[in-house]
Design a protein around this motif. Sequence first.
Motif, PDB file in Angstrom:
ATOM      1  N   LYS A  77     -14.459  11.714  20.097  1.00 49.38           N
ATOM      2  CA  LYS A  77     -15.345  11.042  19.127  1.00 49.38           C
ATOM      3  C   LYS A  77     -14.977  11.421  17.678  1.00 49.38           C
ATOM      4  CE  LYS A  77     -19.182  12.862  20.728  1.00 49.38           C
ATOM      5  NZ  LYS A  77     -18.782  13.782  21.770  1.00 49.38           N
ATOM      6  N   THR A  78     -14.898  12.719  17.438  1.00 54.04           N
ATOM      7  CA  THR A  78     -14.610  13.176  16.068  1.00 54.04           C
ATOM      8  C   THR A  78     -13.194  12.774  15.661  1.00 54.04           C
ATOM      9  OG1 THR A  78     -16.217  14.945  16.238  1.00 54.04           O
ATOM     10  CG2 THR A  78     -14.512  15.222  14.576  1.00 54.04           C
ATOM     11  N   THR A  79     -12.254  12.833  16.595  1.00 56.52           N
ATOM     12  CA  THR A  79     -10.880  12.396  16.296  1.00 56.52           C
ATOM     13  C   THR A  79     -10.898  10.927  15.894  1.00 56.52           C
ATOM     14  OG1 THR A  79     -10.037  13.948  17.917  1.00 56.52           O
ATOM     15  CG2 THR A  79      -8.544  12.197  17.253  1.00 56.52           C
ATOM     16  N   LYS A  82     -12.246  10.604  12.406  1.00 51.83           N
ATOM     17  CA  LYS A  82     -11.270  11.084  11.407  1.00 51.83           C
ATOM     18  C   LYS A  82     -10.161  10.056  11.189  1.00 51.83           C
ATOM     19  CE  LYS A  82     -11.967  16.043  11.741  1.00 51.83           C
ATOM     20  NZ  LYS A  82     -11.376  17.320  12.116  1.00 51.83           N
ATOM     21  N   PRO A 115     -19.594  14.756   7.541  1.00 50.88           N
ATOM     22  CA  PRO A 115     -18.785  15.357   8.610  1.00 50.88           C
ATOM     23  C   PRO A 115     -19.618  16.215   9.553  1.00 50.88           C
ATOM     24  CG  PRO A 115     -18.008  16.058   6.431  1.00 50.88           C
ATOM     25  CD  PRO A 115     -19.307  15.369   6.241  1.00 50.88           C
ATOM     26  N   GLU A 116     -18.995  16.522  10.679  1.00 47.32           N
ATOM     27  CA  GLU A 116     -19.700  17.276  11.727  1.00 47.32           C
ATOM     28  C   GLU A 116     -20.118  18.664  11.233  1.00 47.32           C
ATOM     29  OE1 GLU A 116     -17.282  17.905  15.150  1.00 47.32           O
ATOM     30  OE2 GLU A 116     -18.961  18.557  16.395  1.00 47.32           O
ATOM     31  N   ASP A 190     -21.558  12.049  11.418  1.00 44.95           N
ATOM     32  CA  ASP A 190     -21.141  12.840  12.574  1.00 44.95           C
ATOM     33  C   ASP A 190     -22.203  13.916  12.808  1.00 44.95           C
ATOM     34  OD1 ASP A 190     -19.611  13.782  14.603  1.00 44.95           O
ATOM     35  OD2 ASP A 190     -17.778  14.018  13.430  1.00 44.95           O
ATOM     36  N   GLU A 191     -22.946  13.775  13.848  1.00 48.85           N
ATOM     37  CA  GLU A 191     -24.064  14.682  14.172  1.00 48.85           C
ATOM     38  C   GLU A 191     -24.985  14.868  12.969  1.00 48.85           C
ATOM     39  OE1 GLU A 191     -24.405  15.487  17.165  1.00 48.85           O
ATOM     40  OE2 GLU A 191     -22.431  15.566  18.099  1.00 48.85           O
ATOM     41  N   ASN A 221     -22.313   9.366  15.277  1.00 46.64           N
ATOM     42  CA  ASN A 221     -21.732  10.128  16.375  1.00 46.64           C
ATOM     43  C   ASN A 221     -22.682  11.265  16.677  1.00 46.64           C
ATOM     44  OD1 ASN A 221     -20.130  11.536  18.145  1.00 46.64           O
ATOM     45  ND2 ASN A 221     -18.778  12.355  16.570  1.00 46.64           N
TER      46      ASN A 221
ATOM     47  N   GLU B 110     -12.340  17.474   5.033  1.00 46.34           N
ATOM     48  CA  GLU B 110     -12.638  16.173   5.652  1.00 46.34           C
ATOM     49  C   GLU B 110     -13.539  15.353   4.727  1.00 46.34           C
ATOM     50  OE1 GLU B 110     -12.811  19.091   7.191  1.00 46.34           O
ATOM     51  OE2 GLU B 110     -12.705  18.901   9.377  1.00 46.34           O
TER      52      GLU B 110
END
Lengths: 330, 282
Positions: A77-79, A82, A115-116, A190-191, A221, B110
Amino acid sequence: MLANTTSRGNQVSENGPSGPVLSTSPLSHPTSFAVNARGLRKVFAGGKGSTQALAGVDLQVPTGSAFGLVGPNGAGKTTFIKILLGISAPTAGEVTLLGSAPTDPNVRRRVGYLPERLELPASFTAAAFLKSIARFKAVPWSDTQGQALLERVGLSSVGNKRIGAFSKGMRQRVGLAGALLGQPDLLVLDEPTDGIDPLGRIEVRQVLAQEKARGATLLLNSHLLAETERVCDWVAVLNKGQVVRQGSLESLTVTRNHWRARFKTTPVQEAALHALGWVKTTLDGFRIEAASETMLNTMIDDARRTGALLVELHPEADDLEAVFQRAVEA
Amino acid sequence: MIRPVLAVMIDLWREALSRKWFLGLGLALTAGLFIFGFSLQLDVVDGALAGSKLFGRILTSSDDTLHAADSVLGAVFQALSYTLFFGGTLFLCVACADFGPALLKPGRIEHLLALPVQRWQLLFGTYLGVINLTTVFMLYAAVGSTLILGLKSGVWTWGLITGSAVAWLGFAAVYAAMLTTAVWVRSAALSAAVGIAVLLAGTIATHRAEISVAINAGFWRQTFLGLTTVVPPLGKLPEIAAQASVGHAVQPGGLVRLVAGCLAFAGALLAMGTARFEGKDY
């Protein structure tokens, strides 16, 4: 309360790049996609051999939808996110973001990203962090605007405090405020509720609902399936680097032709219902299979003729957890 | 194109000014200038130095003769130039080592890469931000010292400021190596170590001809000469800075070569760092 008994006419696609078609949804025939990924592959080369993180992902996020990306740990998921944002490069395949390449700065200006594991500069205040993002995005900045954003995420009273002194949940909120800055067309989160308390999660959900109402596309996500189910109207399940299920939440969670009902009955009426094909599932709950709406209505009429009083009727539906479990285990 | 670079620089400044290193440096420089200003007593008579005191002790030459103020101050200027170069560069190697790794920290990079900024702009903005920051501190120390000595002695010279500009060039080359290292390995300690190593290598390269005589002729000598050719002779910078600070003429040809060498060294390293950064997944 009597639940909606109309047929939904869902058509669910699995792994299909064409995506699902849902006649009752405004997005049943999405004409544009905020995200369009085709054949995305990502292989990480390492000292002990290579690891395939994505194995040909085809995924479309309809413009204006709230799209949930779910999957077990290590599903990719994170890939995927990104690659979507140009942070990593795909080994093969292509992806467009709001119709352009992810590396295009003009497109990135229209994207908000959380981001996560967001690492914020500890020496910045929350307001200074937002101001910094405004500078990068070339968004006109005013302190009032910053204060309003912080208020939206519940941080209005700590805008001038250093982020270093913030709790994890507060940092997450600052990150969310940063993602919201400039009214982006696409929000990639992401989260987003990671580390946020239950009340805070409700606030975040409200903010996301407001953003969706504004017309923004949300790509969420999260490993919190209940959270995803509450926020999203479209879902993709990713497992071992592949999309194993994709469609509107409605289409994924409804099992067609099966209905659940609650009757007030006497033991005699209960036996009569049983004779008519109603299967008792709980104290007053029954389950029935009906191939069509006409057949369902006939069955209900028959049941009521026994004297049983219909209290509730709804299509039998799986929750996202069940969908997820089935998709991953398949 | 410039806007994102400026945004990176502004963020770096904000971060630097909240760090104890730079707060300490600012305070130390200010305190040093104050102590120097109050403790140094110079009595100048018609351009000749009648006597000077530092920390209450009378400074005299062996023959107790009067000296021209500018010639005596020359020694002070030279000492300050060397101190600024070596002391300043070593301090900054440690103080600035974390900027690159902090930029590339997981969770931060990121976020930055998803903003409308290109990778080279991030790297270049960080580099310029650090160089810009160090320039301000070096100028503060140089201008402060010039003012103190000028007010005390009546001798006004651009020497220290010119000298510090030359010294700054050395750090520009050293920091390029530090930042490029951080792109490969995200470690502040390694980045600082590489900075110090480049400074040492640059000092050795300054005297490569003399040192090479001590190495056996043949493969090892050639290897030594080859390796030291890559690094600009950074040790010449404080020499030139010291000469400039006392108003001695500096050979323009040599200075241009040195400046070009330092800039080429920094440019090549930054190009390598950018190439690596552009192709790296986060």
